[in-house]
Scaffold this motif. Structure first.
Motif, PDB file in Angstrom:
ATOM      1  N   PRO A 112       0.885  -1.290  -0.193  1.00 53.94           N
ATOM      2  CA  PRO A 112       0.005   0.050  -0.040  1.00 53.94           C
ATOM      3  C   PRO A 112       0.719   1.397   0.150  1.00 53.94           C
ATOM      4  N   LEU A 113       0.225   2.396  -0.443  1.00 55.54           N
ATOM      5  CA  LEU A 113       1.252   3.555  -0.455  1.00 55.54           C
ATOM      6  C   LEU A 113       1.255   4.115   0.890  1.00 55.54           C
ATOM      7  N   VAL A 114       2.187   4.466   1.338  1.00 58.60           N
ATOM      8  CA  VAL A 114       2.582   5.006   2.682  1.00 58.60           C
ATOM      9  C   VAL A 114       3.133   6.565   2.664  1.00 58.60           C
ATOM     10  N   THR A 115       2.581   7.327   3.466  1.00 51.71           N
ATOM     11  CA  THR A 115       3.227   8.718   3.488  1.00 51.71           C
ATOM     12  C   THR A 115       3.785   8.804   4.816  1.00 51.71           C
ATOM     13  N   ILE A 116       5.098   9.304   4.623  1.00 53.09           N
ATOM     14  CA  ILE A 116       5.695   9.922   5.967  1.00 53.09           C
ATOM     15  C   ILE A 116       5.601  11.230   6.148  1.00 53.09           C
ATOM     16  N   ALA A 117       4.794  11.839   7.063  1.00 52.00           N
ATOM     17  CA  ALA A 117       4.391  13.251   7.415  1.00 52.00           C
ATOM     18  C   ALA A 117       5.368  13.659   8.456  1.00 52.00           C
ATOM     19  N   VAL A 118       6.089  14.445   8.270  1.00 52.20           N
ATOM     20  CA  VAL A 118       6.934  15.046   9.303  1.00 52.20           C
ATOM     21  C   VAL A 118       6.393  16.272   9.797  1.00 52.20           C
ATOM     22  N   LEU A 119       6.118  16.377  11.167  1.00 53.39           N
ATOM     23  CA  LEU A 119       5.532  17.986  11.562  1.00 53.39           C
ATOM     24  C   LEU A 119       6.765  18.809  12.088  1.00 53.39           C
ATOM     25  N   ASN A 120       6.692  19.756  11.666  1.00 55.84           N
ATOM     26  CA  ASN A 120       7.978  20.893  11.726  1.00 55.84           C
ATOM     27  C   ASN A 120       7.493  21.958  12.564  1.00 55.84           C
ATOM     28  N   TYR A 121       8.385  22.430  13.264  1.00 58.25           N
ATOM     29  CA  TYR A 121       8.138  23.865  13.795  1.00 58.25           C
ATOM     30  C   TYR A 121       9.871  24.414  14.322  1.00 58.25           C
ATOM     31  N   GLN A 122      10.122  25.292  13.398  1.00 61.18           N
ATOM     32  CA  GLN A 122      11.364  26.154  13.672  1.00 61.18           C
ATOM     33  C   GLN A 122      12.654  25.209  13.509  1.00 61.18           C
ATOM     34  N   ARG A 123      12.750  23.942  13.824  1.00 57.69           N
ATOM     35  CA  ARG A 123      13.791  23.458  13.757  1.00 57.69           C
ATOM     36  C   ARG A 123      14.487  22.615  12.704  1.00 57.69           C
ATOM     37  N   LYS A 124      14.850  23.812  11.635  1.00 56.87           N
ATOM     38  CA  LYS A 124      15.425  23.430  10.424  1.00 56.87           C
ATOM     39  C   LYS A 124      16.389  22.484  10.201  1.00 56.87           C
ATOM     40  N   ASP A 125      17.441  22.445  11.062  1.00 52.15           N
ATOM     41  CA  ASP A 125      18.647  21.581  10.966  1.00 52.15           C
ATOM     42  C   ASP A 125      18.178  20.130  11.101  1.00 52.15           C
ATOM     43  N   THR A 126      17.337  20.046  12.422  1.00 49.08           N
ATOM     44  CA  THR A 126      17.171  18.526  12.654  1.00 49.08           C
ATOM     45  C   THR A 126      16.057  18.139  11.608  1.00 49.08           C
ATOM     46  N   LEU A 127      15.132  18.997  10.992  1.00 49.81           N
ATOM     47  CA  LEU A 127      14.318  18.527   9.974  1.00 49.81           C
ATOM     48  C   LEU A 127      15.279  18.010   8.920  1.00 49.81           C
ATOM     49  N   ARG A 128      16.164  18.703   8.340  1.00 50.36           N
ATOM     50  CA  ARG A 128      17.054  18.431   7.348  1.00 50.36           C
ATOM     51  C   ARG A 128      17.376  16.885   7.322  1.00 50.36           C
ATOM     52  N   GLN A 129      17.762  16.416   8.777  1.00 54.93           N
ATOM     53  CA  GLN A 129      18.295  15.075   9.251  1.00 54.93           C
ATOM     54  C   GLN A 129      17.015  14.119   9.114  1.00 54.93           C
ATOM     55  N   ALA A 130      15.841  14.579   9.492  1.00 56.23           N
ATOM     56  CA  ALA A 130      14.728  13.552   9.450  1.00 56.23           C
ATOM     57  C   ALA A 130      14.290  13.233   8.258  1.00 56.23           C
ATOM     58  N   LEU A 131      14.309  14.288   7.200  1.00 53.92           N
ATOM     59  CA  LEU A 131      13.943  14.102   6.012  1.00 53.92           C
ATOM     60  C   LEU A 131      15.063  13.146   5.124  1.00 53.92           C
ATOM     61  N   ALA A 132      16.022  13.369   5.521  1.00 57.91           N
ATOM     62  CA  ALA A 132      17.238  12.542   4.969  1.00 57.91           C
ATOM     63  C   ALA A 132      17.092  11.113   5.020  1.00 57.91           C
ATOM     64  N   ARG A 133      16.650  10.749   6.369  1.00 52.74           N
ATOM     65  CA  ARG A 133      16.500   9.467   7.003  1.00 52.74           C
ATOM     66  C   ARG A 133      15.263   8.830   6.438  1.00 52.74           C
ATOM     67  N   ALA A 134      14.146   9.936   6.223  1.00 51.08           N
ATOM     68  CA  ALA A 134      13.032   9.335   5.530  1.00 51.08           C
ATOM     69  C   ALA A 134      13.043   8.916   4.171  1.00 51.08           C
ATOM     70  N   LEU A 135      13.931   9.794   3.230  1.00 47.39           N
ATOM     71  CA  LEU A 135      14.125   9.448   2.065  1.00 47.39           C
ATOM     72  C   LEU A 135      14.998   8.358   1.822  1.00 47.39           C
ATOM     73  N   GLU A 136      15.863   7.701   2.665  1.00 42.31           N
ATOM     74  CA  GLU A 136      16.315   6.476   2.615  1.00 42.31           C
ATOM     75  C   GLU A 136      15.642   5.150   2.461  1.00 42.31           C
ATOM     76  N   GLN A 137      14.190   5.340   2.888  1.00 40.48           N
ATOM     77  CA  GLN A 137      13.620   4.074   3.120  1.00 40.48           C
ATOM     78  C   GLN A 137      13.537   3.465   1.869  1.00 40.48           C
ATOM     79  N   SER A 138      13.647   1.840   1.876  1.00 39.60           N
ATOM     80  CA  SER A 138      13.763   1.097   0.807  1.00 39.60           C
ATOM     81  C   SER A 138      12.104   0.752   0.335  1.00 39.60           C
ATOM     82  N   TYR A 139      11.315   1.322   1.165  1.00 40.93           N
ATOM     83  CA  TYR A 139      10.070   0.749   0.668  1.00 40.93           C
ATOM     84  C   TYR A 139       9.647   1.530  -0.627  1.00 40.93           C
ATOM     85  N   PRO A 140       9.059   0.813  -1.550  1.00 45.82           N
ATOM     86  CA  PRO A 140       8.819   0.910  -2.943  1.00 45.82           C
ATOM     87  C   PRO A 140       7.834   2.029  -3.310  1.00 45.82           C
ATOM     88  N   ALA A 141       6.671   1.901  -2.327  1.00 44.97           N
ATOM     89  CA  ALA A 141       5.307   3.185  -2.444  1.00 44.97           C
ATOM     90  C   ALA A 141       5.436   3.905  -1.566  1.00 44.97           C
TER      91      ALA A 141
END
Length: 311
Positions: free
Chosen positions: A4-33
């Motif tokens: 099934p299609l999966v969405t990773i929804a990241v909640l952000n408020y102000q923390r730009k640098d940690t958001l960058r790390q969170a997104l990098a880890r999310a985009l490393e996922q091997s799941y195809p959809a």
């Protein structure tokens, strides 16, 4: 297994640098959809620009003001996936197969509406401050079991079930919103699962989570949730336990003024909450009793807070 299609929804408020790390880890996922989106709670630190420039494949949902936990509702509503992984900007998926394992847990448990992840600290140890389940962490953190809680920033939900019960209660803003959602999901007949098969790292920021706010919101929201869901005697018992534990933490941590403000606003809002209350059914109360059969008592909670200074 279906994909099934999966969405990773990241909640952000102000923390730009940690958001960058969170997104990098999310985009490393091997799941195809997979799709990844960010819900930005009206940040003023350039977070939105950073996402647009550095992560063009990530959808950005910009909110005009900081609405707290209601931003997660916006993320789930905007998601295209059947399953939505909701993480905060300081929560990192620990490996590339986390989403695949979360999907497997839903497939194995059709009645489950939420899969709660194991939360680790920055060093990879179990994060006791994020342990909200009705069992002792030392004995149960490595085992899978049905729980009574939704861990807001470290879990995955079935989008249809989440939307059907109304998502997080916006008036809570922050604090115990996962408990309120859990009670409504249980009332709707769903199960909630904790699994150590999916782990995340929580890099806590003192600036983002000042203790003064915790004493206020945990007290106020605990009162409102008890009034909203429980019979009068059960509500009184729940309020007394919350008040004692949060008050104990406030006295130790110098947050008495915030704690008293919490009482003031809890009482001010109580009539409106009471008018809209929907007490849990007898069947759900019995389910809660069984889920909480191994929950440690108040003395354990006090000792835990003394040892780990959780609030």
């Amino acid at each position: 297994m279906d994909t099934p299609l999966v969405t990773i929804a990241v909640l952000n408020y102000q923390r730009k640098d940690t958001l960058r790390q969170a997104l990098a880890r999310a985009l490393e996922q091997s799941y195809p959809a997979l799709e990844v989106l960010v819900v930005d709670n009206a940040s003023s630190d350039g977070s939105g620009r950073m996402v647009a420039e550095e992560f063009p494949s990530v959808r950005l949902v910009r909110l005009p003001e900081n609405v707290g936990c209601a931003a997660r509702n916006a993320g789930v509503a905007a998601a295209r996936g059947e399953i939505v992984v909701t993480i905060d900007n300081d929560v990192f998926l620990t490996d590339a197969f986390a989403v695949s394992r979360a999907v497997a847990r839903f497939a194995a448990h059709p009645s489950v509406a939420c899969v709660n992840f194991q939360v680790q600290d920055a060093e990879g140890r179990l994060s006791h401050r994020d342990w909200c389940h009705p069992r002792a962490a030392a004995a149960w953190s490595g085992q899978e079991f049905l729980t009574d809680y939704v861990l807001e920033g470290a879990s995955a939900v079935r989008r249809s079930a989440f939307l059907a019960v109304g998502g997080y209660w916006p008036e809570l803003f922050l604090g115990h919103e996962g408990l309120d959602l859990a009670l409504r999901l249980l009332e709707a007949g769903h199960d909630l699962l904790y699994t150590p098969a999916v782990a995340v790292r929580h890099v806590v920021s003192a600036e983002a989570r000042p203790k003064d706010r915790i004493y206020y919101t945990f007290l106020r929201n605990g009162v409102w949730i008890a009034l909203r869901h429980h019979r009068p005697l059960d509500a009184a018992t729940s309020i007394a336990k919350d008040a004692a534990l949060v008050g104990f933490g406030a006295l130790r941590g110098g947050g008495l003024r915030a704690y008293l403000r919490g009482w003031r606003d809890a009482l001010r809002g109580a009539p409106a909450v009471w008018r809209r209350r929907r007490p849990l059914s007898p069947a759900t109360r019995e389910r809660l009793r069984l889920l909480r059969a191994e929950k440690p008592g108040l003395a354990y909670a006090v000792a835990r807070h003394l040892r780990e200074r959780l609030i």
